[in-house]
Design a protein around this motif. Structure first.
Motif, PDB file in Angstrom:
ATOM      1  N   ALA A 108      -3.110  -4.541  -3.661  1.00 36.76           N
ATOM      2  CA  ALA A 108      -2.459  -5.788  -4.061  1.00 36.76           C
ATOM      3  C   ALA A 108      -3.042  -6.969  -3.299  1.00 36.76           C
ATOM      4  O   ALA A 108      -3.314  -8.026  -3.883  1.00 36.76           O
ATOM      5  N   ASN A 149      -6.420  -7.713  -4.791  1.00 33.81           N
ATOM      6  CA  ASN A 149      -6.470  -8.021  -6.221  1.00 33.81           C
ATOM      7  C   ASN A 149      -5.714  -9.275  -6.621  1.00 33.81           C
ATOM      8  O   ASN A 149      -5.927  -9.791  -7.718  1.00 33.81           O
ATOM      9  N   GLY A 150      -4.815  -9.752  -5.788  1.00 35.74           N
ATOM     10  CA  GLY A 150      -4.061 -10.925  -6.226  1.00 35.74           C
ATOM     11  C   GLY A 150      -3.040 -11.427  -5.236  1.00 35.74           C
ATOM     12  O   GLY A 150      -2.462 -12.493  -5.408  1.00 35.74           O
ATOM     13  N   ASP A 173       2.278  -9.666  -2.496  1.00 34.09           N
ATOM     14  CA  ASP A 173       3.557  -9.522  -3.202  1.00 34.09           C
ATOM     15  C   ASP A 173       3.426  -8.774  -4.513  1.00 34.09           C
ATOM     16  O   ASP A 173       4.428  -8.444  -5.141  1.00 34.09           O
ATOM     17  N   HIS A 174       2.194  -8.483  -4.931  1.00 35.65           N
ATOM     18  CA  HIS A 174       1.982  -7.788  -6.206  1.00 35.65           C
ATOM     19  C   HIS A 174       2.038  -6.267  -6.065  1.00 35.65           C
ATOM     20  O   HIS A 174       1.840  -5.556  -7.041  1.00 35.65           O
ATOM     21  N   THR A 175       2.294  -5.769  -4.870  1.00 36.14           N
ATOM     22  CA  THR A 175       2.335  -4.320  -4.692  1.00 36.14           C
ATOM     23  C   THR A 175       3.552  -3.713  -5.382  1.00 36.14           C
ATOM     24  O   THR A 175       4.652  -4.285  -5.346  1.00 36.14           O
ATOM     25  N   HIS A 187       7.252  -2.271  -2.393  1.00 37.66           N
ATOM     26  CA  HIS A 187       7.444  -3.418  -1.507  1.00 37.66           C
ATOM     27  C   HIS A 187       8.644  -3.185  -0.596  1.00 37.66           C
ATOM     28  O   HIS A 187       9.632  -2.573  -0.989  1.00 37.66           O
TER      29      HIS A 187
END
Length: 494
Positions: free
Chosen positions: A277, A280-281, A284-286, A289
């Motif tokens: 995450a 890649n972006g 917080d995109h995991t 969490h």
């Protein structure tokens, strides 16, 4: 040595880390660099000890003592003291392909066996090693060195962790055409996804070295899961030799009531998702969490520490780390003499950060898990633990025995299992008809690294079991040497 009295004149100094309160706000590495003068003073502490144990690389009582890649530590300490940094880098690269990795993540068994450490704080070997290679990158001394001649032999290296990268680097240096197959979306294996970014930066450190290997002629193929979307037997036809460096990626499970609940994950799944995450972006995109959650980490090793540090950065509500072993002593116990690895109490970066945020070391000792409890939606909501004591059974073996009346419930919405690994995943072994040892690792004698299949070698954790990055580099180099000997009849690789 450059200054025979240095160990008397100078005290041990370490670089100042960023404060826990500051570093948990981001995913950047947390170590500051030391200025050259202070580093030279630290190098001057290296004694003319006569018989240096720091580079012996032995196993004593099952633990590493001295440097497993046999770094000639006194020599590059002397060169640093004299300000000969370029020469120190050359000496370091003679034995270690990736000192920027080991200088960051190795637990430094070399320091545990330092002769000065018998009655004083040991030489800051790890700090000096890392400073040498970082200066090499900063000064532009580390450049691609493609082999002058090619042998016409093709080698496939399966796995791009520290063992695979070391094997690939050495085989390419010998002139073979090397292809590294990695099942993940990025090369690096454990270095890329098993160790968090704040401990080992992926773009500035890991990818930098991989790009150098590519410039030297090593080819990397990602999303290539041998035994799944890549047929193992076809590789034997397409390549003159294969070196297996798949790691020991089969995690140890905890088969207790509630294990299948949502919110109970293997630690490596959590760490991998977090780093993916981040790259890649954004973190917080995991999909896994810890924000606002009570987190329980089960296991006390480096992976458990990495989970603690990651959960704190995610903004967890609380974090507790459960260890089944007793709390180590502050100083070496009588049964843990020098030059064994010192089994003493310390707070690693993750525990420091949790203590700064929550007020105490997150670890609880002599504790094991009885069961996981669920909420109405089938998600984990509590971890029930019990205290244990270690007692000898009728065979004289120490076993955990529950302390009556010590059950305790801990709130938990995220549980991370960090209890180590059992060995390599077995599908590839079956596809290649490889023999396994009693611990389910690939059977291959250390020093020879050849499996029961001609032309197929094994190195690193898939051969020796879960171990240190520095042992993986040692084995990758050794397997490359023996593979080169197999292909050419002789070898000049160290």
């Amino acid at each position: 040595m450059g200054k025979p009295t240095g160990f008397i004149e100078y005290l041990r100094e370490l670089p100042v880390d960023r404060t826990p309160q500051d570093r948990v706000r981001d995913w950047k590495e947390f170590h500051h660099h030391m200025e050259d003068k202070r580093l030279r003073n630290q190098a001057a502490r290296c004694m003319d000890c006569g018989v240096p144990f720091c580079h012996t690389g032995k196993l004593i009582s099952g633990m590493a003592s001295g440097c497993p890649v046999n770094n000639v530590i006194p020599e590059w300490n002397d060169l640093v003291y004299r300000g000969l940094w370029r020469e120190a880098l050359d000496r370091l690269h003679m034995t270690n392909n990736f000192p920027e990795f080991t200088g960051r993540v190795c637990p430094a068994p070399c320091e545990g066996s330092c002769v000065l450490g018998i009655n004083n704080p040991p030489v800051t070997i790890k700090t000096i090693e890392n400073s040498i290679v970082d200066k090499g990158w900063d000064e532009g001394w580390i450049l691609p060195e493609a082999p002058k001649n090619r042998t016409g032999k093709k080698v496939a290296v399966i796995g791009s962790g520290p063992a695979g990268l070391a094997a690939a680097a050495q085989l390419n240096r010998a002139g073979h055409t090397v292809t590294v197959l990695e099942r993940a979306d990025r090369p690096g294996g454990l270095l890329m996804y098993g160790i968090p970014n704040m401990k080992l930066d992926k773009r500035e450190v890991v990818e930098r070295r991989i790009q150098l290997l590519e410039q030297e002629g090593v080819k990397f193929i990602c999303n290539a899961n041998v035994g799944d979307n890549v047929e193992a037997q076809l590789l034997r036809k397409d390549f003159d030799a294969i070196v297996l460096c798949t790691g020991a990626t089969q995690p140890r499970d905890l088969p207790v009531e509630g294990r299948s609940l949502n919110g109970v994950h293997f630690a490596m799944d959590y760490l991998t998702a977090s780093t993916q995450a981040l790259l890649n972006g954004g973190p917080d995109h995991t999909p896994i969490h810890a924000k606002g959650k009570d987190v329980i980490v089960i296991g006390g090793g480096d992976t458990g520490t990495d989970c603690v540090g990651t959960a704190v950065r995610h903004g967890c509500k609380t974090v507790t780390q459960i260890e089944i072993m007793d709390k180590p002593p502050l100083d070496r116990a009588d049964d843990n003499p020098w030059p064994e690895w010192p089994k003493v109490y310390k707070m690693d970066y993750g525990q420091e950060e949790a203590a700064a945020k929550f007020g105490a070391d997150p670890r609880t000792y002599l504790t094991t898990v009885k069961r996981f409890g669920a909420d109405a939606q089938g998600h984990v909501s509590e971890v029930v633990t019990v205290q244990i004591g270690w007692q000898k059974n009728d065979k004289g073996q120490f076993v955990p025995v529950e302390v009556p009346g010590s059950e305790k419930s801990h709130p938990a919405q995220l549980v991370l299992l960090a209890m180590g690994f059992l060995g390599p995943e077995q599908m590839l072994l079956k596809d290649l008809a490889l023999e396994a040892d009693p611990r389910t690792n690939i059977k291959a004698e250390h020093g020879k690294f050849i499996t029961n299949i001609k032309g197929v070698f094994a190195a690193g954790d898939c051969r020796r079991g879960q171990s240190l990055v520095v042992w993986a580099i040692n084995e990758g180099r050794g397997a490359a040497r023996e593979c080169d000997r197999y292909l050419m009849g002789t070898t000049e690789l160290p």
